[in-house]
Design a protein around this motif. Structure first.
Motif, mmCIF file in Angstrom:
data_model
loop_
_atom_site.group_PDB
_atom_site.id
_atom_site.type_symbol
_atom_site.label_atom_id
_atom_site.label_comp_id
_atom_site.label_asym_id
_atom_site.label_seq_id
_atom_site.Cartn_x
_atom_site.Cartn_y
_atom_site.Cartn_z
ATOM 1 N N PHE A 1 0.796 -1.208 0.000
ATOM 2 C CA PHE A 1 0.000 0.000 0.000
ATOM 3 C C PHE A 1 0.839 1.274 0.000
ATOM 4 N N GLY A 2 1.926 1.327 0.742
ATOM 5 C CA GLY A 2 2.720 2.546 0.828
ATOM 6 C C GLY A 2 3.282 2.988 -0.494
ATOM 7 N N SER A 3 3.574 2.043 -1.368
ATOM 8 C CA SER A 3 4.147 2.384 -2.667
ATOM 9 C C SER A 3 3.142 3.056 -3.589
ATOM 10 N N LEU A 4 1.866 3.039 -3.201
ATOM 11 C CA LEU A 4 0.853 3.726 -3.997
ATOM 12 C C LEU A 4 0.812 5.220 -3.724
ATOM 13 N N ALA A 5 1.464 5.684 -2.647
ATOM 14 C CA ALA A 5 1.328 7.080 -2.235
ATOM 15 C C ALA A 5 1.821 8.049 -3.310
ATOM 16 N N VAL A 6 3.054 7.869 -3.780
ATOM 17 C CA VAL A 6 3.586 8.783 -4.790
ATOM 18 C C VAL A 6 2.805 8.693 -6.098
ATOM 19 N N PRO A 7 2.504 7.476 -6.617
ATOM 20 C CA PRO A 7 1.679 7.430 -7.832
ATOM 21 C C PRO A 7 0.325 8.124 -7.680
ATOM 22 N N THR B 1 3.980 16.539 -10.022
ATOM 23 C CA THR B 1 5.004 15.688 -10.613
ATOM 24 C C THR B 1 5.504 14.671 -9.589
ATOM 25 N N VAL B 2 6.109 13.583 -10.079
ATOM 26 C CA VAL B 2 6.650 12.560 -9.186
ATOM 27 C C VAL B 2 7.718 13.133 -8.248
ATOM 28 N N PRO B 3 8.709 13.900 -8.729
ATOM 29 C CA PRO B 3 9.694 14.465 -7.798
ATOM 30 C C PRO B 3 9.063 15.358 -6.739
ATOM 31 N N VAL C 1 9.986 5.291 -16.373
ATOM 32 C CA VAL C 1 10.762 4.072 -16.576
ATOM 33 C C VAL C 1 10.968 3.359 -15.239
ATOM 34 N N VAL C 2 11.310 4.134 -14.210
ATOM 35 C CA VAL C 2 11.487 3.551 -12.875
ATOM 36 C C VAL C 2 10.178 2.931 -12.393
ATOM 37 N N ALA C 3 9.065 3.639 -12.604
ATOM 38 C CA ALA C 3 7.759 3.110 -12.193
ATOM 39 C C ALA C 3 7.473 1.781 -12.881
ATOM 40 N N GLY C 4 7.784 1.696 -14.178
ATOM 41 C CA GLY C 4 7.540 0.466 -14.917
ATOM 42 C C GLY C 4 8.383 -0.692 -14.417
ATOM 43 N N ILE C 5 9.656 -0.433 -14.131
ATOM 44 C CA ILE C 5 10.548 -1.482 -13.634
ATOM 45 C C ILE C 5 10.046 -2.021 -12.303
ATOM 46 N N VAL C 6 9.718 -1.110 -11.393
ATOM 47 C CA VAL C 6 9.228 -1.534 -10.077
ATOM 48 C C VAL C 6 7.910 -2.296 -10.203
ATOM 49 N N GLY C 7 7.020 -1.808 -11.071
ATOM 50 C CA GLY C 7 5.731 -2.464 -11.238
ATOM 51 C C GLY C 7 5.847 -3.860 -11.811
ATOM 52 N N ILE D 1 -1.016 -8.122 2.112
ATOM 53 C CA ILE D 1 0.225 -7.627 1.524
ATOM 54 C C ILE D 1 0.234 -7.905 0.027
ATOM 55 N N TYR D 2 -0.116 -9.132 -0.343
ATOM 56 C CA TYR D 2 -0.127 -9.486 -1.761
ATOM 57 C C TYR D 2 -1.135 -8.631 -2.526
ATOM 58 N N ALA D 3 -2.290 -8.382 -1.917
ATOM 59 C CA ALA D 3 -3.290 -7.541 -2.584
ATOM 60 C C ALA D 3 -2.745 -6.132 -2.796
ATOM 61 N N GLY D 4 -2.090 -5.604 -1.782
ATOM 62 C CA GLY D 4 -1.510 -4.270 -1.912
ATOM 63 C C GLY D 4 -0.420 -4.218 -2.959
ATOM 64 N N MET D 5 0.400 -5.247 -3.010
ATOM 65 C CA MET D 5 1.464 -5.285 -4.012
ATOM 66 C C MET D 5 0.892 -5.427 -5.419
ATOM 67 N N PHE D 6 -0.211 -6.166 -5.563
ATOM 68 C CA PHE D 6 -0.843 -6.288 -6.878
ATOM 69 C C PHE D 6 -1.347 -4.923 -7.357
ATOM 70 N N LEU D 7 -2.017 -4.200 -6.468
ATOM 71 C CA LEU D 7 -2.500 -2.865 -6.830
ATOM 72 C C LEU D 7 -1.337 -1.936 -7.177
ATOM 73 N N THR D 8 -0.283 -2.018 -6.376
ATOM 74 C CA THR D 8 0.890 -1.188 -6.633
ATOM 75 C C THR D 8 1.497 -1.506 -7.983
ATOM 76 N N GLY D 9 1.713 -2.788 -8.250
ATOM 77 C CA GLY D 9 2.327 -3.193 -9.512
ATOM 78 C C GLY D 9 1.525 -2.729 -10.711
ATOM 79 N N CYS D 10 0.198 -2.908 -10.643
ATOM 80 C CA CYS D 10 -0.658 -2.484 -11.763
ATOM 81 C C CYS D 10 -0.592 -0.973 -11.957
ATOM 82 N N LYS D 11 -0.634 -0.219 -10.863
ATOM 83 C CA LYS D 11 -0.610 1.240 -10.978
ATOM 84 C C LYS D 11 0.727 1.726 -11.537
ATOM 85 N N LEU D 12 1.826 1.154 -11.092
ATOM 86 C CA LEU D 12 3.133 1.595 -11.564
ATOM 87 C C LEU D 12 3.339 1.252 -13.034
#
Length: 253
Positions: A33-39, A46-48, A103-109, A234-245
């Motif tokens: 879930f925390g990784s969704l904050a910046v997106p 902007t991301v920065p 590009v970074v978002a895509g790699i992490v996702g 945790i897995y649900a949160g990571m799935f949402l994060t990955g899709c969003k990134l």
């Protein structure tokens, strides 16, 4: 002289939920879930800029999380993780201006979704061997790097820590201390890059009251949740994060 605070209502419509999710992540659900904050905040800024605004919020959350879980830390694991994580911070700072945030978002996702697929298709057996330490060092350095770029350090490090099968409170406490030191190390390079300006810091102060609320909710959940449900969330949160990134990386602006 205009007050430097961001006043756009749309920004706060996405920023306040992002801060609450980040608080839950910092104290109760260390991955996802925390990784969704910046997106989420990047829908309005902007991301920065989103990453810079969250710096004081992260500091307060880290302090609250450490206080809540100070007795639930695997110190040996923490000492192993920190050097690699700090190395990732250095690499991120040096490459920050050369990298496209999408590009970074895509790699992490992509990494996050691949990890989830591996866990679901080939779940670990009770007698399975944890990942080797060199894999842990590599993933932790990646965590430091992606944390610097977009506060998205959760998925990489959890690819190493989740298979260690820690209890929920030790899992959360160890990562709370890890990310405190990682986030603290970001302040000097963020200032060097000119991201900690008056407008961003004033906006962060406006969001700060929502930080304890998210942390409080996460702490209560972490101490009451069953391990099986904990990791499913945790897995649900990571799935949402990955899709969003991944979506952020491929979407046409």
């Amino acid at each position: 002289m205009n007050f430097p605070l961001i006043t756009d209502p749309y920004f706060y419509a996405v920023a306040i939920p992002a801060v609450l999710l980040l608080g839950v992540s910092k104290s109760g659900f260390g991955a996802g879930f925390g990784s969704l904050a910046v997106p989420m905040m990047a829908l309005a800024v902007t991301v920065p800029q989103a990453a810079a605004i969250l710096m004081p919020v992260l500091l307060l959350m880290d302090l609250l999380g450490m206080a809540a879980f100070r007795k639930n830390v695997d110190r040996r694991l923490l000492m192993f993780l920190l050097p690699s994580g700090l190395l990732g911070i250095v690499v991120g700072a040096l490459l920050f201006k050369l990298l496209d945030a999408r590009v970074v978002a895509g790699i992490v996702g992509v990494f996050t979704l691949l990890f989830l697929a591996q866990r679901l298709l080939f779940p670990p057996r009770p007698d399975s061997v944890p990942p080797p330490k060199w894999v842990g060092a590599l993933l932790t350095a990646t965590s430091g790097f992606t944390s610097f770029i977009a506060h998205a350090g959760g998925p990489p490090i959890n690819a190493y820590v989740i298979p260690l099968r820690l209890s929920p409170v030790v899992f959360t406490g160890t990562l709370a201390f890890f990310f405190f030191f990682i986030n603290l190390a970001k302040w000097i390079p963020y200032a060097w890059l000119g991201l900690l300006d008056l407008r961003n810091m004033a906006t962060s102060l406006a969001l700060l009251p929502f930080a304890p609320l998210g942390v409080w909710a996460g702490v209560r959940i972490a101490h009451r949740i069953k391990p099986r449900l904990f990791y499913r969330l945790i897995y649900a949160g990571m799935f949402l994060t990955g899709c969003k990134l991944v979506w952020d990386a491929v979407a046409i602006t």
